[in-house]
Design a protein around this motif. Structure first.
Motif, PDB file in Angstrom:
ATOM      1  N   GLY A  17      33.082  55.932  29.066  1.00 13.79           N
ATOM      2  CA  GLY A  17      32.319  55.876  30.305  1.00 13.79           C
ATOM      3  C   GLY A  17      33.059  56.536  31.448  1.00 13.79           C
ATOM      4  O   GLY A  17      32.461  57.223  32.291  1.00 13.79           O
ATOM      5  N   ARG A  18      34.366  56.365  31.480  1.00 15.63           N
ATOM      6  CA  ARG A  18      35.191  57.007  32.501  1.00 15.63           C
ATOM      7  C   ARG A  18      35.119  58.528  32.383  1.00 15.63           C
ATOM      8  O   ARG A  18      34.991  59.248  33.375  1.00 15.63           O
ATOM      9  N   GLN A  19      35.179  59.031  31.153  1.00 17.73           N
ATOM     10  CA  GLN A  19      35.143  60.479  30.954  1.00 17.73           C
ATOM     11  C   GLN A  19      33.776  61.065  31.296  1.00 17.73           C
ATOM     12  O   GLN A  19      33.684  62.123  31.933  1.00 17.73           O
ATOM     13  N   ALA A  20      32.713  60.365  30.898  1.00 13.95           N
ATOM     14  CA  ALA A  20      31.371  60.837  31.251  1.00 13.95           C
ATOM     15  C   ALA A  20      31.174  60.824  32.766  1.00 13.95           C
ATOM     16  O   ALA A  20      30.571  61.740  33.339  1.00 13.95           O
ATOM     17  N   SER A  21      31.706  59.802  33.418  1.00 11.08           N
ATOM     18  CA  SER A  21      31.605  59.712  34.870  1.00 11.08           C
ATOM     19  C   SER A  21      32.342  60.857  35.539  1.00 11.08           C
ATOM     20  O   SER A  21      31.868  61.438  36.516  1.00 11.08           O
ATOM     21  N   MET A  22      33.524  61.178  35.029  1.00 14.39           N
ATOM     22  CA  MET A  22      34.296  62.275  35.603  1.00 14.39           C
ATOM     23  C   MET A  22      33.578  63.603  35.465  1.00 14.39           C
ATOM     24  O   MET A  22      33.584  64.420  36.389  1.00 14.39           O
ATOM     25  N   LEU A  23      32.975  63.818  34.318  1.00 17.36           N
ATOM     26  CA  LEU A  23      32.229  65.064  34.116  1.00 17.36           C
ATOM     27  C   LEU A  23      31.076  65.171  35.113  1.00 17.36           C
ATOM     28  O   LEU A  23      30.841  66.238  35.697  1.00 17.36           O
ATOM     29  N   PHE A  24      30.356  64.064  35.321  1.00 16.57           N
ATOM     30  CA  PHE A  24      29.230  64.086  36.246  1.00 16.57           C
ATOM     31  C   PHE A  24      29.698  64.278  37.685  1.00 16.57           C
ATOM     32  O   PHE A  24      29.149  65.096  38.437  1.00 16.57           O
ATOM     33  N   ILE A  25      30.734  63.526  38.100  1.00 12.76           N
ATOM     34  CA  ILE A  25      31.243  63.639  39.469  1.00 12.76           C
ATOM     35  C   ILE A  25      31.803  65.031  39.715  1.00 12.76           C
ATOM     36  O   ILE A  25      31.573  65.637  40.767  1.00 12.76           O
ATOM     37  N   ALA A  26      32.560  65.556  38.729  1.00 12.28           N
ATOM     38  CA  ALA A  26      33.124  66.896  38.882  1.00 12.28           C
ATOM     39  C   ALA A  26      32.019  67.941  39.007  1.00 12.28           C
ATOM     40  O   ALA A  26      32.157  68.918  39.748  1.00 12.28           O
ATOM     41  N   TYR A  27      30.913  67.722  38.313  1.00 12.35           N
ATOM     42  CA  TYR A  27      29.812  68.686  38.361  1.00 12.35           C
ATOM     43  C   TYR A  27      29.162  68.733  39.745  1.00 12.35           C
ATOM     44  O   TYR A  27      28.915  69.811  40.284  1.00 12.35           O
ATOM     45  N   VAL A  28      28.925  67.557  40.327  1.00 15.21           N
ATOM     46  CA  VAL A  28      28.212  67.531  41.597  1.00 15.21           C
ATOM     47  C   VAL A  28      29.088  67.939  42.775  1.00 15.21           C
ATOM     48  O   VAL A  28      28.567  68.252  43.855  1.00 15.21           O
ATOM     49  N   VAL A  29      30.413  67.933  42.600  1.00 16.05           N
ATOM     50  CA  VAL A  29      31.286  68.381  43.697  1.00 16.05           C
ATOM     51  C   VAL A  29      31.871  69.761  43.435  1.00 16.05           C
ATOM     52  O   VAL A  29      32.567  70.306  44.292  1.00 16.05           O
ATOM     53  N   SER A  30      31.586  70.334  42.259  1.00 19.51           N
ATOM     54  CA  SER A  30      32.249  71.578  41.862  1.00 19.51           C
ATOM     55  C   SER A  30      31.690  72.812  42.564  1.00 19.51           C
ATOM     56  O   SER A  30      32.418  73.770  42.825  1.00 19.51           O
ATOM     57  N   GLY A  31      30.388  72.828  42.828  1.00 19.81           N
ATOM     58  CA  GLY A  31      29.767  74.004  43.414  1.00 19.81           C
ATOM     59  C   GLY A  31      29.516  75.117  42.418  1.00 19.81           C
ATOM     60  O   GLY A  31      29.227  76.253  42.801  1.00 19.81           O
ATOM     61  N   ILE A  32      29.603  74.829  41.116  1.00 20.65           N
ATOM     62  CA  ILE A  32      29.425  75.871  40.102  1.00 20.65           C
ATOM     63  C   ILE A  32      27.948  76.148  39.829  1.00 20.65           C
ATOM     64  O   ILE A  32      27.614  77.127  39.176  1.00 20.65           O
ATOM     65  N   SER A  33      27.080  75.295  40.319  1.00 20.65           N
ATOM     66  CA  SER A  33      25.655  75.470  40.053  1.00 20.65           C
ATOM     67  C   SER A  33      24.870  75.500  41.363  1.00 20.65           C
ATOM     68  O   SER A  33      25.156  74.730  42.291  1.00 20.65           O
TER      69      SER A  33
END
Length: 242
Positions: A58-74
Protein backbone atom coordinates in the motif's frame (compact mmCIF):
# COMPACT_ATOMS: atom_id res chain seq x y z
CA UNK A 1 -2.89 28.26 -9.27
CA UNK A 2 -0.05 30.79 -9.19
CA UNK A 3 2.86 30.33 -6.82
CA UNK A 4 5.80 32.56 -5.86
CA UNK A 5 9.19 31.73 -7.37
CA UNK A 6 10.45 30.14 -4.16
CA UNK A 7 7.38 27.89 -4.03
CA UNK A 8 7.88 26.92 -7.67
CA UNK A 9 11.48 25.97 -6.89
CA UNK A 10 10.29 23.83 -3.99
CA UNK A 11 7.68 22.23 -6.24
CA UNK A 12 10.40 21.28 -8.73
CA UNK A 13 12.53 19.87 -5.89
CA UNK A 14 9.51 17.88 -4.69
CA UNK A 15 9.09 16.41 -8.18
CA UNK A 16 12.69 15.18 -8.24
CA UNK A 17 12.54 13.86 -4.67
CA UNK A 18 9.31 12.00 -5.40
CA UNK A 19 11.08 10.29 -8.32
CA UNK A 20 13.97 9.39 -6.01
CA UNK A 21 11.54 7.95 -3.44
CA UNK A 22 9.82 5.75 -6.03
CA UNK A 23 13.17 4.60 -7.43
CA UNK A 24 14.39 3.65 -3.96
CA UNK A 25 11.29 1.60 -3.15
CA UNK A 26 11.23 -0.23 -6.49
CA UNK A 27 14.96 -0.99 -6.35
CA UNK A 28 14.55 -2.22 -2.78
CA UNK A 29 11.75 -4.48 -3.98
CA UNK A 30 14.18 -6.17 -6.39
CA UNK A 31 16.81 -6.58 -3.68
CA UNK A 32 14.61 -8.22 -1.04
CA UNK A 33 11.93 -9.94 -3.12
CA UNK A 34 13.68 -13.33 -2.95
CA UNK A 35 13.90 -13.12 0.84
CA UNK A 36 10.30 -11.92 0.98
CA UNK A 37 9.13 -15.02 -0.88
CA UNK A 38 11.26 -17.31 1.29
CA UNK A 39 10.47 -15.78 4.69
CA UNK A 40 6.85 -14.67 4.21
CA UNK A 41 5.09 -16.23 1.23
CA UNK A 42 6.43 -19.76 1.87
CA UNK A 43 5.85 -19.65 5.64
CA UNK A 44 2.69 -20.28 7.68
CA UNK A 45 0.38 -17.28 7.50
CA UNK A 46 -0.80 -15.18 10.42
CA UNK A 47 -2.26 -11.71 10.91
CA UNK A 48 1.11 -9.96 11.31
CA UNK A 49 2.70 -10.83 7.94
CA UNK A 50 -0.58 -9.97 6.19
CA UNK A 51 -0.62 -6.53 7.82
CA UNK A 52 3.07 -5.99 7.02
CA UNK A 53 2.55 -6.84 3.35
CA UNK A 54 -0.57 -4.68 3.11
CA UNK A 55 1.33 -1.75 4.57
CA UNK A 56 4.36 -2.30 2.35
CA UNK A 57 2.52 -2.69 -0.94
CA UNK A 58 0.00 0.00 0.00
CA UNK A 59 2.88 2.34 0.74
CA UNK A 60 4.44 1.68 -2.66
CA UNK A 61 1.16 2.13 -4.53
CA UNK A 62 0.59 5.37 -2.63
CA UNK A 63 4.04 6.64 -3.54
CA UNK A 64 3.48 5.91 -7.21
CA UNK A 65 0.18 7.81 -7.16
CA UNK A 66 1.53 10.78 -5.18
CA UNK A 67 4.65 10.96 -7.34
CA UNK A 68 2.47 10.95 -10.45
CA UNK A 69 0.26 13.85 -9.40
CA UNK A 70 3.21 16.03 -8.34
CA UNK A 71 5.59 14.99 -11.14
CA UNK A 72 4.24 17.14 -13.98
CA UNK A 73 5.01 14.38 -16.50
CA UNK A 74 1.44 14.31 -17.79
CA UNK A 75 -0.72 17.10 -19.20
CA UNK A 76 -3.85 15.09 -18.35
CA UNK A 77 -3.71 16.11 -14.68
CA UNK A 78 -6.48 18.55 -13.80
CA UNK A 79 -8.38 19.93 -10.84
CA UNK A 80 -10.56 16.80 -10.80
CA UNK A 81 -7.51 14.58 -10.31
CA UNK A 82 -6.23 16.95 -7.63
CA UNK A 83 -9.56 16.53 -5.84
CA UNK A 84 -9.16 12.76 -6.09
CA UNK A 85 -5.68 13.29 -4.67
CA UNK A 86 -7.28 15.21 -1.78
CA UNK A 87 -9.62 12.33 -1.00
CA UNK A 88 -6.79 9.82 -1.26
CA UNK A 89 -4.44 11.58 1.13
CA UNK A 90 -7.29 12.33 3.52
CA UNK A 91 -8.09 8.60 3.66
CA UNK A 92 -4.52 7.32 3.77
CA UNK A 93 -3.61 10.06 6.20
CA UNK A 94 -5.57 8.12 8.80
CA UNK A 95 -2.95 5.38 8.50
CA UNK A 96 0.26 7.37 8.11
CA UNK A 97 1.39 10.78 9.33
CA UNK A 98 3.59 10.99 6.23
CA UNK A 99 0.42 11.81 4.29
CA UNK A 100 -1.07 15.28 4.39
CA UNK A 101 -4.65 16.44 4.73
CA UNK A 102 -5.09 19.70 2.87
CA UNK A 103 -6.67 21.08 -0.30
CA UNK A 104 -4.44 20.42 -3.28
CA UNK A 105 -4.85 22.59 -6.36
CA UNK A 106 -3.70 22.25 -9.95
CA UNK A 107 -0.67 24.23 -11.16
CA UNK A 108 -0.92 25.07 -14.84
CA UNK A 109 2.79 25.80 -15.29
CA UNK A 110 4.11 22.50 -13.93
CA UNK A 111 1.02 20.35 -14.64
CA UNK A 112 1.06 19.13 -11.06
CA UNK A 113 -1.01 19.20 -7.90
CA UNK A 114 0.30 21.52 -5.19
CA UNK A 115 -0.68 22.40 -1.64
CA UNK A 116 -1.62 26.09 -1.33
CA UNK A 117 -1.93 26.10 2.47
CA UNK A 118 0.46 24.51 4.94
CA UNK A 119 -1.47 22.08 7.19
CA UNK A 120 -0.44 23.17 10.69
CA UNK A 121 -1.68 19.96 12.29
CA UNK A 122 1.37 18.22 10.78
CA UNK A 123 3.60 19.93 13.36
CA UNK A 124 1.69 18.25 16.20
CA UNK A 125 1.55 14.89 14.40
CA UNK A 126 5.27 14.81 13.59
CA UNK A 127 6.31 16.27 16.95
CA UNK A 128 4.24 13.70 18.86
CA UNK A 129 5.85 10.79 17.03
CA UNK A 130 9.31 12.32 17.48
CA UNK A 131 8.70 12.73 21.22
CA UNK A 132 7.71 9.06 21.44
CA UNK A 133 10.92 7.96 19.70
CA UNK A 134 13.02 10.10 22.04
CA UNK A 135 11.18 8.72 25.07
CA UNK A 136 11.82 5.11 24.01
CA UNK A 137 15.48 5.94 23.32
CA UNK A 138 15.89 7.41 26.80
CA UNK A 139 14.37 4.26 28.31
CA UNK A 140 16.81 2.08 26.35
CA UNK A 141 19.78 4.13 27.55
CA UNK A 142 18.61 4.02 31.18
CA UNK A 143 18.05 0.27 30.93
CA UNK A 144 21.55 -0.24 29.51
CA UNK A 145 23.16 1.90 32.23
CA UNK A 146 21.39 -0.05 35.00
CA UNK A 147 22.31 -3.44 33.55
CA UNK A 148 25.18 -5.28 35.37
CA UNK A 149 28.39 -5.19 33.34
CA UNK A 150 32.08 -5.94 33.60
CA UNK A 151 33.23 -3.00 31.51
CA UNK A 152 31.62 0.29 30.54
CA UNK A 153 32.15 -0.60 26.88
CA UNK A 154 29.33 -3.12 27.26
CA UNK A 155 26.90 -0.20 27.42
CA UNK A 156 27.43 0.40 23.69
CA UNK A 157 27.13 -3.32 23.01
CA UNK A 158 23.86 -3.54 24.93
CA UNK A 159 22.45 -0.50 23.14
CA UNK A 160 23.33 -2.04 19.79
CA UNK A 161 21.67 -5.31 20.78
CA UNK A 162 18.53 -3.47 21.95
CA UNK A 163 18.22 -1.73 18.57
CA UNK A 164 18.93 1.83 19.65
CA UNK A 165 20.75 2.61 16.38
CA UNK A 166 17.73 1.57 14.34
CA UNK A 167 15.55 3.72 16.57
CA UNK A 168 18.00 6.59 16.05
CA UNK A 169 17.52 6.35 12.28
CA UNK A 170 13.73 6.47 12.68
CA UNK A 171 14.16 9.52 14.92
CA UNK A 172 16.28 11.33 12.33
CA UNK A 173 13.74 10.55 9.60
CA UNK A 174 10.93 11.91 11.76
CA UNK A 175 12.96 15.03 12.49
CA UNK A 176 13.47 15.50 8.73
CA UNK A 177 9.67 15.57 8.35
CA UNK A 178 9.16 17.96 11.25
CA UNK A 179 11.65 20.66 10.23
CA UNK A 180 9.95 21.66 6.92
CA UNK A 181 6.57 21.61 8.68
CA UNK A 182 7.86 24.16 11.22
CA UNK A 183 10.25 26.34 9.26
CA UNK A 184 9.30 25.70 5.61
CA UNK A 185 6.73 27.38 3.46
CA UNK A 186 3.66 25.91 1.86
CA UNK A 187 5.51 24.18 -0.98
CA UNK A 188 8.00 22.60 1.42
CA UNK A 189 5.20 20.51 2.95
CA UNK A 190 5.80 17.68 0.47
CA UNK A 191 9.55 18.23 0.21
CA UNK A 192 10.79 15.57 2.66
CA UNK A 193 7.84 13.28 3.59
CA UNK A 194 8.04 11.12 0.46
CA UNK A 195 11.78 10.42 0.64
CA UNK A 196 11.71 9.85 4.41
CA UNK A 197 8.58 7.72 4.05
CA UNK A 198 10.41 5.57 1.50
CA UNK A 199 13.44 5.14 3.78
CA UNK A 200 11.17 4.46 6.75
CA UNK A 201 9.39 1.70 4.83
CA UNK A 202 12.65 0.16 3.61
CA UNK A 203 14.11 0.07 7.11
CA UNK A 204 10.90 -1.26 8.68
CA UNK A 205 10.52 -4.07 6.15
CA UNK A 206 14.17 -5.10 6.39
CA UNK A 207 13.85 -5.19 10.17
CA UNK A 208 10.78 -7.39 9.86
CA UNK A 209 12.62 -9.73 7.46
CA UNK A 210 15.47 -10.00 9.97
CA UNK A 211 13.03 -11.02 12.69
CA UNK A 212 11.40 -13.53 10.35
CA UNK A 213 14.81 -14.98 9.52
CA UNK A 214 15.49 -15.54 13.22
CA UNK A 215 12.05 -17.13 13.62
CA UNK A 216 12.50 -19.46 10.64
CA UNK A 217 16.02 -20.47 11.70
CA UNK A 218 14.83 -21.22 15.23
CA UNK A 219 11.99 -23.34 13.87
CA UNK A 220 14.44 -25.38 11.79
CA UNK A 221 16.56 -26.07 14.87
CA UNK A 222 13.75 -27.89 16.72
CA UNK A 223 12.62 -31.41 15.95
CA UNK A 224 9.46 -33.11 17.10
CA UNK A 225 10.14 -35.72 19.82
CA UNK A 226 7.91 -38.77 19.66
CA UNK A 227 7.98 -42.04 21.55
CA UNK A 228 10.31 -40.74 24.24
CA UNK A 229 9.63 -40.12 27.91
CA UNK A 230 12.93 -38.39 28.66
CA UNK A 231 13.78 -34.76 28.12
CA UNK A 232 17.35 -33.52 28.51
CA UNK A 233 17.95 -29.85 29.28
CA UNK A 234 21.44 -28.38 28.75
CA UNK A 235 22.43 -25.01 30.13
CA UNK A 236 25.68 -23.21 29.51
CA UNK A 237 26.99 -21.22 32.49
CA UNK A 238 29.72 -18.63 32.12
CA UNK A 239 31.90 -18.13 35.22
CA UNK A 240 34.46 -15.45 35.93
CA UNK A 241 37.36 -17.10 37.83
CA UNK A 242 39.32 -13.91 38.39
Amino acid sequence: MSLPAVDLNSLVATQYLSAVAVTLTLYERLLVFEKEVELIWRQPWSALPILVLLDMYGRQASMLFIAYVVSGISTNISDSLCQAFNRFIATYGLLSTASIQSTAQYNEVYHACGVPHRPLYLIGAYAGTLAYYIYVMILLVINSLNRPRKRDFEIIKNLYRDGVWTLLVFTVLQLARLMPAIFGGTAQTLLTPLITWALDGILSFRLYLTLKQVEVDARKGWKTVTGSQQVFVFEEVEMDLK
